[in-house]
Motif scaffolding. Structure first.
Motif, PDB file in Angstrom:
ATOM      1  N   ASP A   1      43.375  40.605  43.053  1.00  0.00           N
ATOM      2  CA  ASP A   1      42.845  39.246  42.926  1.00  0.00           C
ATOM      3  C   ASP A   1      42.877  38.811  41.459  1.00  0.00           C
ATOM      4  OD1 ASP A   1      42.270  39.095  45.650  1.00  0.00           O
ATOM      5  OD2 ASP A   1      40.290  40.004  45.380  1.00  0.00           O
ATOM      6  N   THR A   2      43.052  37.527  41.268  1.00  0.00           N
ATOM      7  CA  THR A   2      43.016  36.994  39.913  1.00  0.00           C
ATOM      8  C   THR A   2      41.567  36.894  39.438  1.00  0.00           C
ATOM      9  OG1 THR A   2      42.885  34.699  40.630  1.00  0.00           O
ATOM     10  CG2 THR A   2      45.096  35.645  40.343  1.00  0.00           C
ATOM     11  N   LEU A   3      41.407  36.785  38.127  1.00  0.00           N
ATOM     12  CA  LEU A   3      40.062  36.569  37.586  1.00  0.00           C
ATOM     13  C   LEU A   3      39.458  35.292  38.151  1.00  0.00           C
ATOM     14  CD1 LEU A   3      40.117  37.517  33.785  1.00  0.00           C
ATOM     15  CD2 LEU A   3      38.734  38.537  35.594  1.00  0.00           C
ATOM     16  N   ALA A   4      40.289  34.289  38.353  1.00  0.00           N
ATOM     17  CA  ALA A   4      39.800  33.023  38.904  1.00  0.00           C
ATOM     18  C   ALA A   4      39.186  33.230  40.285  1.00  0.00           C
ATOM     19  CB  ALA A   4      40.941  32.014  38.973  1.00  0.00           C
ATOM     20  N   GLU A   5      39.794  34.075  41.092  1.00  0.00           N
ATOM     21  CA  GLU A   5      39.260  34.347  42.435  1.00  0.00           C
ATOM     22  C   GLU A   5      37.940  35.102  42.348  1.00  0.00           C
ATOM     23  OE1 GLU A   5      43.315  34.609  45.119  1.00  0.00           O
ATOM     24  OE2 GLU A   5      42.835  36.284  43.779  1.00  0.00           O
ATOM     25  N   HIS A   6      37.846  36.055  41.401  1.00  0.00           N
ATOM     26  CA  HIS A   6      36.579  36.764  41.199  1.00  0.00           C
ATOM     27  C   HIS A   6      35.485  35.790  40.762  1.00  0.00           C
ATOM     28  CE1 HIS A   6      37.774  40.937  41.782  1.00  0.00           C
ATOM     29  NE2 HIS A   6      38.861  40.733  41.048  1.00  0.00           N
ATOM     30  N   ILE A   7      35.834  34.896  39.847  1.00  0.00           N
ATOM     31  CA  ILE A   7      34.857  33.928  39.339  1.00  0.00           C
ATOM     32  C   ILE A   7      34.415  32.985  40.450  1.00  0.00           C
ATOM     33  CG2 ILE A   7      34.539  31.991  37.745  1.00  0.00           C
ATOM     34  CD1 ILE A   7      36.540  33.448  35.866  1.00  0.00           C
ATOM     35  N   GLU A   8      35.355  32.537  41.257  1.00  0.00           N
ATOM     36  CA  GLU A   8      35.039  31.618  42.356  1.00  0.00           C
ATOM     37  C   GLU A   8      34.073  32.252  43.351  1.00  0.00           C
ATOM     38  OE1 GLU A   8      37.395  28.943  45.755  1.00  0.00           O
ATOM     39  OE2 GLU A   8      38.509  30.176  44.307  1.00  0.00           O
ATOM     40  N   ARG A   9      34.186  33.554  43.535  1.00  0.00           N
ATOM     41  CA  ARG A   9      33.275  34.267  44.448  1.00  0.00           C
ATOM     42  C   ARG A   9      31.930  34.576  43.800  1.00  0.00           C
ATOM     43  NH1 ARG A   9      38.082  37.249  45.932  1.00  0.00           N
ATOM     44  NH2 ARG A   9      37.427  38.929  44.545  1.00  0.00           N
ATOM     45  N   GLY A  10      31.799  34.263  42.515  1.00  0.00           N
ATOM     46  CA  GLY A  10      30.535  34.512  41.817  1.00  0.00           C
ATOM     47  C   GLY A  10      30.322  35.954  41.444  1.00  0.00           C
ATOM     48  N   TYR A  11      31.412  36.692  41.257  1.00  0.00           N
ATOM     49  CA  TYR A  11      31.287  38.108  40.917  1.00  0.00           C
ATOM     50  C   TYR A  11      30.647  38.262  39.542  1.00  0.00           C
ATOM     51  CZ  TYR A  11      32.465  43.012  40.212  1.00  0.00           C
ATOM     52  OH  TYR A  11      32.387  44.369  39.988  1.00  0.00           O
ATOM     53  N   ASN A  12      29.682  39.175  39.445  1.00  0.00           N
ATOM     54  CA  ASN A  12      28.959  39.404  38.201  1.00  0.00           C
ATOM     55  C   ASN A  12      29.538  40.629  37.496  1.00  0.00           C
ATOM     56  OD1 ASN A  12      27.049  39.239  36.152  1.00  0.00           O
ATOM     57  ND2 ASN A  12      25.500  40.364  37.310  1.00  0.00           N
ATOM     58  N   PHE A  13      30.371  40.402  36.487  1.00  0.00           N
ATOM     59  CA  PHE A  13      31.003  41.505  35.766  1.00  0.00           C
ATOM     60  C   PHE A  13      29.989  42.217  34.884  1.00  0.00           C
ATOM     61  CE2 PHE A  13      34.605  38.725  36.672  1.00  0.00           C
ATOM     62  CZ  PHE A  13      35.577  39.633  37.081  1.00  0.00           C
TER      63      PHE A  13
END
Length: 361
Positions: free
Chosen positions: A88-100
């Motif tokens: 997955d792209t970083l954009a997809e992670h961000i869209e899902r609200g993933y907390n790095f």
């Protein structure tokens, strides 16, 4: 079937210059990525991206496989074939609200720095990506960072022609790109903004970066400092790849921990002085108390002659050491002289007086 070899499976994404597909290579029996340039796009972009991909040999970049030109309903379509990158792209992670976490962000940053260093120094010819953003960074299932889309890449050959013109995604591009030129630190800036977006998510709408919003996110201070160094508007103040690494590799403890250590050190210092001062004061008081409350016959000239200032018991113990020992014991135990010394007198002094052999001058 395209070019009698590639079967389109799905559209991955589309931009102003090309559309990206996942396709099946029926000859090699593997998935590949097909980037099909729109017929209206200048062939220089296609040729430059092809040239750059052919020269790259790094795990952070897609591998060039093939290229061809085909006719379709819109005219001649130029196509680049690359290996397909799972994940997955970083954009997809961000869209899902993933907390790095700090560890994950640091790993992404370090991998990205290695990739940029390679890109900027490969074969002595700097290559500037110019369009680093969450949509163009993919994280594989194994945690590897992959940079995608070299559609507006520029290399030394292109830069010798003069200014490159403004290209890129507005929120992520470096200020100098608005002036029509780009250099190595321009990619560092875009990568820093990409990481900032990965931290704050899509809810952050301001154009300028406000690092105060990172407070309370449990991020390592060195990581925040690195992103700050990467995103300086003034290119002269901006960190390069090695400068960012230096920040990350610092062994500094988090600022909160350092402050706590300093506070405890100061408190320990004050307490140490207080204890020593109190000990000395108690010892002085206890010594005076011991002398004042010794039996009166111990203070006669016969017991303490001027020249000897001592008495002799069976074991020749000087009288002043008896009192001092009582004072030290009572002080160490933190008790008052009224609690300890009378007990010492009852146990020690009578035995001493019974065996005294006075020294007389």
């Amino acid at each position: 079937m395209i070019n009698n070899r590639y079967e389109l499976l799905e559209e991955i994404g589309s931009g102003g210059s090309a559309t990206l597909y996942r396709a099946k290579d029926v000859v090699e029996e593997r998935d590949v990525a097909l980037k099909r340039y729109h017929p209206s796009i200048d062939c220089d972009n296609f040729d430059r991206e092809k040239r750059v991909l052919q020269g790259l040999d790094h795990p952070a970049f897609p591998s060039y496989i093939d290229d061809f030109v085909s006719d379709d309903e819109f005219g001649e379509t130029k196509t680049l074939v690359m290996d397909y990158v799972e994940g997955d792209t970083l954009a997809e992670h961000i869209e899902r609200g993933y907390n790095f976490s700090s560890a994950e962000l640091k790993d992404i940053l370090l991998q990205g720095l290695d990739a940029l260093e390679y890109l900027h120094t490969t074969k002595g010819r700097p290559i500037i990506h110019r369009d680093i953003k969450p949509e163009n960074i993919k994280i594989t299932d194994k945690g590897l960072v992959k940079f995608l889309d070299f559609g507006i890449v520029t290399d030394e050959m292109a830069r010798t022609l003069g200014r490159t013109g403004f290209l890129g995604t507005v929120w992520y591009v470096a200020p100098e790109q608005f002036q029509g030129f780009a250099e190595e630190k321009s990619d560092v800036y875009s990568f820093g903004r990409t990481l900032f977006r990965a931290i704050v998510g899509d809810e952050y709408k301001r154009e300028e970066l406000d690092f105060s919003v990172l407070e309370g996110r449990n991020l390592h201070p060195n990581l925040i400092s690195a992103v700050e160094g990467m995103t300086q508007e003034d290119i002269r103040q901006r960190r390069d790849v090695n400068g960012v690494r230096e920040i990350l590799e610092k062994q500094n403890l988090p600022a909160v921990v350092e402050m706590e250590i300093q506070k405890r050190s100061m408190k320990l210092h004050k307490n140490t002085i207080k204890v020593i001062s109190g000990f000395c004061m108690k010892l002085a008081i206890n010594s005076a108390y011991t002398y004042l409350f010794l039996p009166s016959h111990f203070k006669t000239r016969e017991v303490f002659p001027k020249k000897s200032f001592r008495f002799r018991a069976n074991n020749e113990v000087p009288i002043q050491w008896t009192g001092l020992a009582a004072s030290v014991v009572s002080t160490i135990f933190g008790a008052t002289m009224g609690q300890i010394n009378p007990l010492l007198y009852l146990l020690v002094i009578p035995g001493v007086t019974n065996s005294i052999d006075l020294l007389r001058v």
